[in-house]
Design a protein around this motif. Sequence first.
Motif, PDB file in Angstrom:
ATOM      1  N   TYR A   1     -33.665  -4.486  -4.297  1.00  0.00           N
ATOM      2  CA  TYR A   1     -33.362  -4.813  -5.687  1.00  0.00           C
ATOM      3  C   TYR A   1     -34.584  -4.529  -6.552  1.00  0.00           C
ATOM      4  O   TYR A   1     -35.717  -4.563  -6.068  1.00  0.00           O
ATOM      5  N   LEU A   2     -34.372  -4.329  -7.839  1.00  0.00           N
ATOM      6  CA  LEU A   2     -35.458  -4.237  -8.793  1.00  0.00           C
ATOM      7  C   LEU A   2     -36.076  -5.628  -8.930  1.00  0.00           C
ATOM      8  O   LEU A   2     -35.348  -6.606  -9.144  1.00  0.00           O
ATOM      9  N   PRO A   3     -37.379  -5.748  -8.811  1.00  0.00           N
ATOM     10  CA  PRO A   3     -38.008  -7.068  -8.995  1.00  0.00           C
ATOM     11  C   PRO A   3     -37.845  -7.549 -10.440  1.00  0.00           C
ATOM     12  O   PRO A   3     -37.936  -6.756 -11.384  1.00  0.00           O
ATOM     13  N   ILE A   4     -37.601  -8.831 -10.613  1.00  0.00           N
ATOM     14  CA  ILE A   4     -37.388  -9.391 -11.951  1.00  0.00           C
ATOM     15  C   ILE A   4     -38.588  -9.131 -12.853  1.00  0.00           C
ATOM     16  O   ILE A   4     -38.441  -8.902 -14.049  1.00  0.00           O
ATOM     17  N   GLU A   5     -39.784  -9.111 -12.298  1.00  0.00           N
ATOM     18  CA  GLU A   5     -40.994  -8.865 -13.086  1.00  0.00           C
ATOM     19  C   GLU A   5     -40.986  -7.470 -13.718  1.00  0.00           C
ATOM     20  O   GLU A   5     -41.597  -7.254 -14.759  1.00  0.00           O
TER      21      GLU A   5
ATOM     22  N   ARG B   1     -27.930  11.131   5.749  1.00  0.00           N
ATOM     23  CA  ARG B   1     -28.538   9.912   5.261  1.00  0.00           C
ATOM     24  C   ARG B   1     -28.348   9.856   3.754  1.00  0.00           C
ATOM     25  O   ARG B   1     -28.599  10.832   3.059  1.00  0.00           O
ATOM     26  N   ILE B   2     -27.954   8.683   3.277  1.00  0.00           N
ATOM     27  CA  ILE B   2     -27.642   8.540   1.858  1.00  0.00           C
ATOM     28  C   ILE B   2     -28.406   7.366   1.269  1.00  0.00           C
ATOM     29  O   ILE B   2     -28.517   6.312   1.899  1.00  0.00           O
ATOM     30  N   VAL B   3     -28.896   7.556   0.054  1.00  0.00           N
ATOM     31  CA  VAL B   3     -29.408   6.454  -0.750  1.00  0.00           C
ATOM     32  C   VAL B   3     -28.391   6.241  -1.867  1.00  0.00           C
ATOM     33  O   VAL B   3     -28.148   7.133  -2.680  1.00  0.00           O
ATOM     34  N   LEU B   4     -27.780   5.088  -1.857  1.00  0.00           N
ATOM     35  CA  LEU B   4     -26.750   4.742  -2.836  1.00  0.00           C
ATOM     36  C   LEU B   4     -27.381   3.832  -3.882  1.00  0.00           C
ATOM     37  O   LEU B   4     -27.891   2.765  -3.554  1.00  0.00           O
ATOM     38  N   VAL B   5     -27.381   4.283  -5.139  1.00  0.00           N
ATOM     39  CA  VAL B   5     -27.974   3.519  -6.231  1.00  0.00           C
ATOM     40  C   VAL B   5     -26.848   2.980  -7.103  1.00  0.00           C
ATOM     41  O   VAL B   5     -25.942   3.715  -7.483  1.00  0.00           O
ATOM     42  N   ASP B   6     -26.927   1.689  -7.416  1.00  0.00           N
ATOM     43  CA  ASP B   6     -25.932   1.057  -8.286  1.00  0.00           C
ATOM     44  C   ASP B   6     -26.652   0.103  -9.227  1.00  0.00           C
ATOM     45  O   ASP B   6     -27.807  -0.250  -8.994  1.00  0.00           O
ATOM     46  N   ASP B   7     -25.953  -0.324 -10.280  1.00  0.00           N
ATOM     47  CA  ASP B   7     -26.588  -1.214 -11.253  1.00  0.00           C
ATOM     48  C   ASP B   7     -26.661  -2.654 -10.783  1.00  0.00           C
ATOM     49  O   ASP B   7     -27.558  -3.393 -11.185  1.00  0.00           O
ATOM     50  N   SER B   8     -25.733  -3.078  -9.932  1.00  0.00           N
ATOM     51  CA  SER B   8     -25.738  -4.474  -9.484  1.00  0.00           C
ATOM     52  C   SER B   8     -24.801  -4.649  -8.291  1.00  0.00           C
ATOM     53  O   SER B   8     -23.967  -3.797  -8.011  1.00  0.00           O
ATOM     54  N   ILE B   9     -24.973  -5.780  -7.638  1.00  0.00           N
ATOM     55  CA  ILE B   9     -24.007  -6.245  -6.645  1.00  0.00           C
ATOM     56  C   ILE B   9     -23.579  -7.626  -7.122  1.00  0.00           C
ATOM     57  O   ILE B   9     -24.420  -8.508  -7.284  1.00  0.00           O
TER      58      ILE B   9
ATOM     59  N   VAL C   1     -29.160   1.137   0.262  1.00  0.00           N
ATOM     60  CA  VAL C   1     -28.708   0.735  -1.067  1.00  0.00           C
ATOM     61  C   VAL C   1     -29.897   0.272  -1.905  1.00  0.00           C
ATOM     62  O   VAL C   1     -30.713  -0.526  -1.449  1.00  0.00           O
ATOM     63  N   ARG C   2     -29.960   0.778  -3.141  1.00  0.00           N
ATOM     64  CA  ARG C   2     -30.972   0.363  -4.098  1.00  0.00           C
ATOM     65  C   ARG C   2     -30.261  -0.070  -5.375  1.00  0.00           C
ATOM     66  O   ARG C   2     -29.418   0.653  -5.903  1.00  0.00           O
ATOM     67  N   ILE C   3     -30.608  -1.266  -5.844  1.00  0.00           N
ATOM     68  CA  ILE C   3     -29.955  -1.855  -7.004  1.00  0.00           C
ATOM     69  C   ILE C   3     -30.939  -1.896  -8.167  1.00  0.00           C
ATOM     70  O   ILE C   3     -32.055  -2.399  -8.025  1.00  0.00           O
ATOM     71  N   SER C   4     -30.513  -1.395  -9.324  1.00  0.00           N
ATOM     72  CA  SER C   4     -31.408  -1.267 -10.476  1.00  0.00           C
ATOM     73  C   SER C   4     -31.455  -2.526 -11.339  1.00  0.00           C
ATOM     74  O   SER C   4     -31.736  -2.465 -12.530  1.00  0.00           O
TER      75      SER C   4
ATOM     76  N   MET D   1     -23.797  -7.974   5.446  1.00  0.00           N
ATOM     77  CA  MET D   1     -22.420  -8.196   4.994  1.00  0.00           C
ATOM     78  C   MET D   1     -21.795  -6.937   4.390  1.00  0.00           C
ATOM     79  O   MET D   1     -20.598  -6.695   4.568  1.00  0.00           O
ATOM     80  N   ILE D   2     -22.596  -6.152   3.680  1.00  0.00           N
ATOM     81  CA  ILE D   2     -22.039  -4.945   3.049  1.00  0.00           C
ATOM     82  C   ILE D   2     -22.128  -3.728   3.962  1.00  0.00           C
ATOM     83  O   ILE D   2     -21.606  -2.671   3.643  1.00  0.00           O
ATOM     84  N   GLY D   3     -22.801  -3.873   5.097  1.00  0.00           N
ATOM     85  CA  GLY D   3     -22.877  -2.776   6.064  1.00  0.00           C
ATOM     86  C   GLY D   3     -23.948  -1.750   5.770  1.00  0.00           C
ATOM     87  O   GLY D   3     -23.917  -0.641   6.314  1.00  0.00           O
ATOM     88  N   ALA D   4     -24.929  -2.109   4.930  1.00  0.00           N
ATOM     89  CA  ALA D   4     -26.003  -1.164   4.577  1.00  0.00           C
ATOM     90  C   ALA D   4     -27.080  -1.158   5.656  1.00  0.00           C
ATOM     91  O   ALA D   4     -27.230  -2.114   6.416  1.00  0.00           O
ATOM     92  N   ASP D   5     -27.831  -0.091   5.699  1.00  0.00           N
ATOM     93  CA  ASP D   5     -28.959   0.004   6.615  1.00  0.00           C
ATOM     94  C   ASP D   5     -30.218  -0.596   6.008  1.00  0.00           C
ATOM     95  O   ASP D   5     -31.123  -1.001   6.729  1.00  0.00           O
ATOM     96  N   SER D   6     -30.281  -0.632   4.688  1.00  0.00           N
ATOM     97  CA  SER D   6     -31.349  -1.335   3.983  1.00  0.00           C
ATOM     98  C   SER D   6     -30.847  -1.642   2.578  1.00  0.00           C
ATOM     99  O   SER D   6     -29.904  -1.019   2.087  1.00  0.00           O
ATOM    100  N   LEU D   7     -31.474  -2.632   1.953  1.00  0.00           N
ATOM    101  CA  LEU D   7     -31.075  -3.057   0.619  1.00  0.00           C
ATOM    102  C   LEU D   7     -32.324  -3.437  -0.163  1.00  0.00           C
ATOM    103  O   LEU D   7     -33.158  -4.210   0.326  1.00  0.00           O
TER     104      LEU D   7
END
Length: 114
Positions: free
Chosen positions: A76-80, A1-9, A32-35, A68-74
């Motif tokens: 994002y960082l909340p704008i707040e 199991r992998i958690v993939l962190v990236d700055d954006s999509i 996937v977690r986006i910062s 669409m990207i094939g992730a198991d979950s996605l």
Amino acid sequence: RIVLVDDSIVRGTTMANLISMLKQAGARSVHVRISSPPFLYPCYFGTDVPTEGQLIASSHSREEICRMIGADSLGYLPIESLSEMTGGLPLCLACFDGHYPMGVPKENIRNILE
């Protein structure tokens, strides 16, 4: 199991390729977690964010992008959280919320300085 962190999509193509490769290599799940918040609008002030039509988040929900990207979950960082993280310093959030600090060009200005 992998958690993939990236700055954006941005378009989603790179992330989809990465997830596909990880799953082919044996990952049972890729979360996937986006910062940053989702890029919904083009940026005219320094970040190379393309036209709105090229931004995957401008026309798809988080759930659709996840599929669409094939992730198991996605996630994002909340704008707040951006303001909170910078201690309330003034930030341009236009690519996330569409509120530009000044008028934006009506015509395509990409490559204008080349």
